[in-house]
Design a protein around this motif. Structure first.
Motif, PDB file in Angstrom:
ATOM      1  N   HIS A 210      -5.456  -2.917   4.534  1.00 18.17           N
ATOM      2  CA  HIS A 210      -4.766  -2.478   3.324  1.00 18.17           C
ATOM      3  C   HIS A 210      -5.357  -3.150   2.082  1.00 18.17           C
ATOM      4  CE1 HIS A 210      -1.823  -1.553   6.524  1.00 18.17           C
ATOM      5  NE2 HIS A 210      -1.612  -0.486   5.777  1.00 18.17           N
ATOM      6  N   CYS A 211      -5.229  -2.487   0.964  1.00 17.37           N
ATOM      7  CA  CYS A 211      -5.754  -3.005  -0.302  1.00 17.37           C
ATOM      8  C   CYS A 211      -5.001  -4.280  -0.699  1.00 17.37           C
ATOM      9  CB  CYS A 211      -5.588  -1.941  -1.388  1.00 17.37           C
ATOM     10  SG  CYS A 211      -6.111  -2.513  -3.005  1.00 17.37           S
TER      11      CYS A 211
ATOM     12  N   CYS B 115     -10.371   1.326  -1.911  1.00 19.40           N
ATOM     13  CA  CYS B 115      -8.994   1.779  -2.048  1.00 19.40           C
ATOM     14  C   CYS B 115      -8.972   3.087  -2.848  1.00 19.40           C
ATOM     15  CB  CYS B 115      -8.165   0.718  -2.764  1.00 19.40           C
ATOM     16  SG  CYS B 115      -6.479   1.261  -3.099  1.00 19.40           S
TER      17      CYS B 115
ATOM     18  N   ARG C 138      -6.507   4.518  -4.073  1.00 18.76           N
ATOM     19  CA  ARG C 138      -5.476   4.530  -5.120  1.00 18.76           C
ATOM     20  C   ARG C 138      -5.934   3.785  -6.377  1.00 18.76           C
ATOM     21  NH1 ARG C 138       0.102   1.762  -3.742  1.00 18.76           N
ATOM     22  NH2 ARG C 138       0.422   3.535  -2.340  1.00 18.76           N
ATOM     23  N   CYS C 139      -6.407   2.518  -6.208  1.00 19.85           N
ATOM     24  CA  CYS C 139      -6.722   1.708  -7.409  1.00 19.85           C
ATOM     25  C   CYS C 139      -8.216   1.459  -7.600  1.00 19.85           C
ATOM     26  CB  CYS C 139      -5.956   0.389  -7.374  1.00 19.85           C
ATOM     27  SG  CYS C 139      -6.674  -0.828  -6.234  1.00 19.85           S
TER      28      CYS C 139
ATOM     29  N   MET D  81      -4.865  -5.500  -3.550  1.00 21.68           N
ATOM     30  CA  MET D  81      -4.359  -5.330  -4.908  1.00 21.68           C
ATOM     31  C   MET D  81      -3.104  -4.465  -4.950  1.00 21.68           C
ATOM     32  SD  MET D  81      -6.740  -7.133  -6.172  1.00 21.68           S
ATOM     33  CE  MET D  81      -6.541  -7.031  -7.960  1.00 21.68           C
ATOM     34  N   CYS D  82      -3.082  -3.359  -4.170  1.00 16.35           N
ATOM     35  CA  CYS D  82      -1.960  -2.416  -4.310  1.00 16.35           C
ATOM     36  C   CYS D  82      -1.369  -1.995  -2.969  1.00 16.35           C
ATOM     37  CB  CYS D  82      -2.391  -1.187  -5.103  1.00 16.35           C
ATOM     38  SG  CYS D  82      -3.363  -0.017  -4.141  1.00 16.35           S
ATOM     39  N   ALA D  83      -1.910  -2.503  -1.856  1.00 16.51           N
ATOM     40  CA  ALA D  83      -1.357  -2.287  -0.512  1.00 16.51           C
ATOM     41  C   ALA D  83      -1.569  -0.882   0.058  1.00 16.51           C
ATOM     42  CB  ALA D  83       0.127  -2.661  -0.435  1.00 16.51           C
ATOM     43  N   ALA D  84      -2.306  -0.046  -0.656  1.00 18.11           N
ATOM     44  CA  ALA D  84      -2.618   1.278  -0.091  1.00 18.11           C
ATOM     45  C   ALA D  84      -3.599   1.099   1.069  1.00 18.11           C
ATOM     46  CB  ALA D  84      -3.233   2.171  -1.165  1.00 18.11           C
TER      47      ALA D  84
END
Ligand SMILES: [Zn+2]
Length: 174
Positions: free
Chosen positions: A6-7, A27, A29-30, A9-12
């Motif tokens: 998982h990322c 990631c 997402r971010c 920074m943002c957990a995606a």
């Protein structure tokens, strides 16, 4: 190789991709990219009376194995500072760096791949006493060199020292 699912920074969920032949993850997402670079580490090659300073590891990985005193660089720390700090922590000796010995890459530490910068250093103070990550700290002559050396880079360093600096293992007759 460390694999993040998982990322940070943002957990995606991270997605792997081919970056010009190198497998990385990013990631969606971010935009975070996990480069998975080796961690810098530094240590000191210290000779006294023709003997080289070794420490025995007090913790896993490689508990009970020997290394040249070294450790990972802290954020914003100059590797020379790392080498002096780690030596003080592990052996209680104060040293002055006299030059760069060699730089190695280490790919057999289960925690991370590393770039190991080894300096030559001379003792300027302190009394030898193992502590922190070291259970023992000893100056050992060439023929007393430990057989169970923890990492390939440290084995290579010993090989390079005996090959290119054999005079350092000899006690000065004067
Ligand atoms: Zn992210």
């Amino acid at each position: 190789m460390a694999v993040y699912k998982h990322c940070p920074m943002c957990a995606a969920e991270l997605v792997s991709f081919n970056d010009n032949g190198i497998k990385r993850s990013h990631c969606p997402r971010c935009g975070f990219i996990h480069y998975n670079n080796p961690a810098p580490a530094a240590g000191c090659v210290v000779f006294q009376d023709g003997k080289l300073l070794w420490v025995q590891r007090a913790h896993e990985p490689k508990l009970g194995y020997w290394t040249i005193p070294a450790g990972f660089c802290e954020w914003e720390e100059n590797p020379a500072e790392t080498a002096v700090r780690e030596l003080k922590e592990e052996t209680n000796l104060d040293v002055k760096i006299t030059g760069v010995f060699r730089i190695y890459n280490g790919n057999d530490d289960p925690r991370t791949n590393a770039i190991l910068i080894l300096y030559f250093a001379d003792v300027v103070g302190g009394e030898l006493k193992a502590s922190d990550d070291a259970s023992r700290a000893e100056f050992l002559g060439l023929h007393e060199s430990p057989e169970n050396i923890a990492f390939e880079s440290h084995k290579q360093a010993l090989h390079d020292l005996r090959t290119h600096y054999p005079e350092k293992f000899k006690v000065d007759a004067n």
